[in-house]
Design an enzyme around this catalytic site. Structure first.
Site, PDB file in Angstrom:
ATOM      1  N   GLY A   1       0.845  -1.186   0.000  1.00 31.37           N
ATOM      2  CA  GLY A   1       0.000   0.000   0.000  1.00 31.37           C
ATOM      3  C   GLY A   1       0.881   1.236   0.000  1.00 31.37           C
ATOM      4  O   GLY A   1       2.038   1.177   0.441  1.00 31.37           O
TER       5      GLY A   1
ATOM      6  N   GLN B   1       2.974  10.023   1.080  1.00 30.46           N
ATOM      7  CA  GLN B   1       4.267   9.324   1.090  1.00 30.46           C
ATOM      8  C   GLN B   1       5.103   9.644  -0.147  1.00 30.46           C
ATOM      9  O   GLN B   1       6.290   9.301  -0.194  1.00 30.46           O
ATOM     10  CB  GLN B   1       4.065   7.813   1.192  1.00 30.46           C
ATOM     11  CG  GLN B   1       3.461   7.382   2.519  1.00 30.46           C
ATOM     12  CD  GLN B   1       3.360   5.879   2.599  1.00 30.46           C
ATOM     13  OE1 GLN B   1       2.366   5.309   2.160  1.00 30.46           O
ATOM     14  NE2 GLN B   1       4.382   5.225   3.131  1.00 30.46           N
TER      15      GLN B   1
ATOM     16  N   CYS C   1       6.156   0.246   7.418  1.00 28.63           N
ATOM     17  CA  CYS C   1       5.741   1.327   6.521  1.00 28.63           C
ATOM     18  C   CYS C   1       6.946   1.780   5.706  1.00 28.63           C
ATOM     19  O   CYS C   1       8.041   1.900   6.246  1.00 28.63           O
ATOM     20  CB  CYS C   1       5.214   2.491   7.375  1.00 28.63           C
ATOM     21  SG  CYS C   1       4.716   3.933   6.425  1.00 28.63           S
ATOM     22  N   LEU C   2       6.728   2.034   4.418  1.00 29.93           N
ATOM     23  CA  LEU C   2       7.831   2.469   3.552  1.00 29.93           C
ATOM     24  C   LEU C   2       8.393   3.819   3.997  1.00 29.93           C
ATOM     25  O   LEU C   2       9.533   4.144   3.671  1.00 29.93           O
ATOM     26  CB  LEU C   2       7.366   2.544   2.092  1.00 29.93           C
ATOM     27  CG  LEU C   2       6.901   1.211   1.480  1.00 29.93           C
ATOM     28  CD1 LEU C   2       6.347   1.431   0.078  1.00 29.93           C
ATOM     29  CD2 LEU C   2       8.028   0.188   1.461  1.00 29.93           C
TER      30      LEU C   2
ATOM     31  N   HIS D   1      -4.201   1.431   7.827  1.00 28.32           N
ATOM     32  CA  HIS D   1      -2.855   2.022   7.832  1.00 28.32           C
ATOM     33  C   HIS D   1      -2.760   3.122   6.766  1.00 28.32           C
ATOM     34  O   HIS D   1      -2.272   4.220   7.043  1.00 28.32           O
ATOM     35  CB  HIS D   1      -1.835   0.899   7.583  1.00 28.32           C
ATOM     36  CG  HIS D   1      -0.414   1.335   7.484  1.00 28.32           C
ATOM     37  ND1 HIS D   1       0.568   0.907   8.349  1.00 28.32           N
ATOM     38  CD2 HIS D   1       0.204   2.165   6.597  1.00 28.32           C
ATOM     39  CE1 HIS D   1       1.726   1.466   7.995  1.00 28.32           C
ATOM     40  NE2 HIS D   1       1.532   2.229   6.935  1.00 28.32           N
ATOM     41  N   GLU D   2      -3.231   2.819   5.556  1.00 29.31           N
ATOM     42  CA  GLU D   2      -3.149   3.812   4.469  1.00 29.31           C
ATOM     43  C   GLU D   2      -4.068   5.001   4.753  1.00 29.31           C
ATOM     44  O   GLU D   2      -3.703   6.150   4.511  1.00 29.31           O
ATOM     45  CB  GLU D   2      -3.492   3.182   3.116  1.00 29.31           C
ATOM     46  CG  GLU D   2      -2.584   2.038   2.680  1.00 29.31           C
ATOM     47  CD  GLU D   2      -1.106   2.321   2.837  1.00 29.31           C
ATOM     48  OE1 GLU D   2      -0.692   3.484   2.706  1.00 29.31           O
ATOM     49  OE2 GLU D   2      -0.357   1.368   3.134  1.00 29.31           O
TER      50      GLU D   2
ATOM     51  N   HIS E   1      -2.529   7.552   6.993  1.00 24.77           N
ATOM     52  CA  HIS E   1      -1.577   8.474   6.352  1.00 24.77           C
ATOM     53  C   HIS E   1      -2.283   9.748   5.886  1.00 24.77           C
ATOM     54  O   HIS E   1      -1.694  10.826   5.894  1.00 24.77           O
ATOM     55  CB  HIS E   1      -0.941   7.814   5.118  1.00 24.77           C
ATOM     56  CG  HIS E   1       0.242   6.943   5.421  1.00 24.77           C
ATOM     57  ND1 HIS E   1       1.408   7.442   5.950  1.00 24.77           N
ATOM     58  CD2 HIS E   1       0.455   5.621   5.242  1.00 24.77           C
ATOM     59  CE1 HIS E   1       2.289   6.452   6.092  1.00 24.77           C
ATOM     60  NE2 HIS E   1       1.729   5.329   5.664  1.00 24.77           N
TER      61      HIS E   1
HETATM   62 NI    NI Z   1       2.651   3.446   5.664  1.00 23.61          NI
END
Ligand code: NI
Length: 173
Positions: free
Chosen positions: A46, A51, A95-96, A137-138, A141
């Site tokens: 995701g 991000q 998370c990236l 989670h997304e 953000h």
């Molecule tokens: Ni994330």
């Protein structure tokens, strides 16, 4: 063209509450395509617009493709909202935008999400398990919340310390 760079903690752009998407323009379609490329390249399951530095309410998700034999099936979600959230579960998240870290986070076990796709068509999806975790989670953000904002203060401060050290070491290289 090089891939878009991922914004990483503690970049303040990750803390912003994102703006709703108005019209779904070519720029939005290009952004969603770029985000999918970044997600598969990393790899991740995701990726949310902030991000890659875009403060708008859009994320991409594909929780299937890592499985053997599964095809890529990205879903773009624009202006998402949860219409139902039930139960609790604990999942190990990463998370990236939060390099070299993972931690257990408590989330709702089942969710129903409503969003627009790239054609402006309404999508309603019920999800549980990994898919439900990833959606939450997304979505977080888009409100400027990271999974490390949902762990204990102690764990978070240990990570912040580690990350600061890492950034100092990187700047010295
Ligand atoms: Ni994330």
């Amino acid at each position: 063209m090089p891939l878009r760079e991922i914004v990483q903690f503690p970049d303040p752009r990750l803390k912003r509450v994102c703006e709703p998407v108005g019209e779904i323009t070519d720029a939005i379609r290009d952004l969603a395509r770029d985000m999918c490329e970044v997600m598969y390249d990393e790899p991740g399951i995701g990726l949310a617009a902030p991000q890659v530095g875009e403060s708008i309410r859009l994320f991409v998700i594909d929780t299937e493709w890592g499985e053997e034999g599964e095809e890529r099936c990205p879903q773009v979600m624009i202006n998402p909202e949860f219409t139902a959230q039930e139960g609790k579960l604990v999942w190990e998240e990463a998370c990236l935008s939060v390099p070299d870290y993972s931690a257990e986070v408590e989330r709702h076990a089942r969710v129903t999400i409503r969003a627009l796709d790239l054609d402006g068509k309404e999508i309603v999806e019920e999800a549980e398990g990994l898919r439900a975790v990833c959606l939450q989670h997304e979505f977080d953000h888009l409100d400027g919340t990271l999974f490390i904002d949902r762990i204990s203060r102690l764990k978070r401060s240990l990570y912040v310390k580690k990350r600061k050290k890492q950034l100092i070491e990187e700047s010295e290289d």
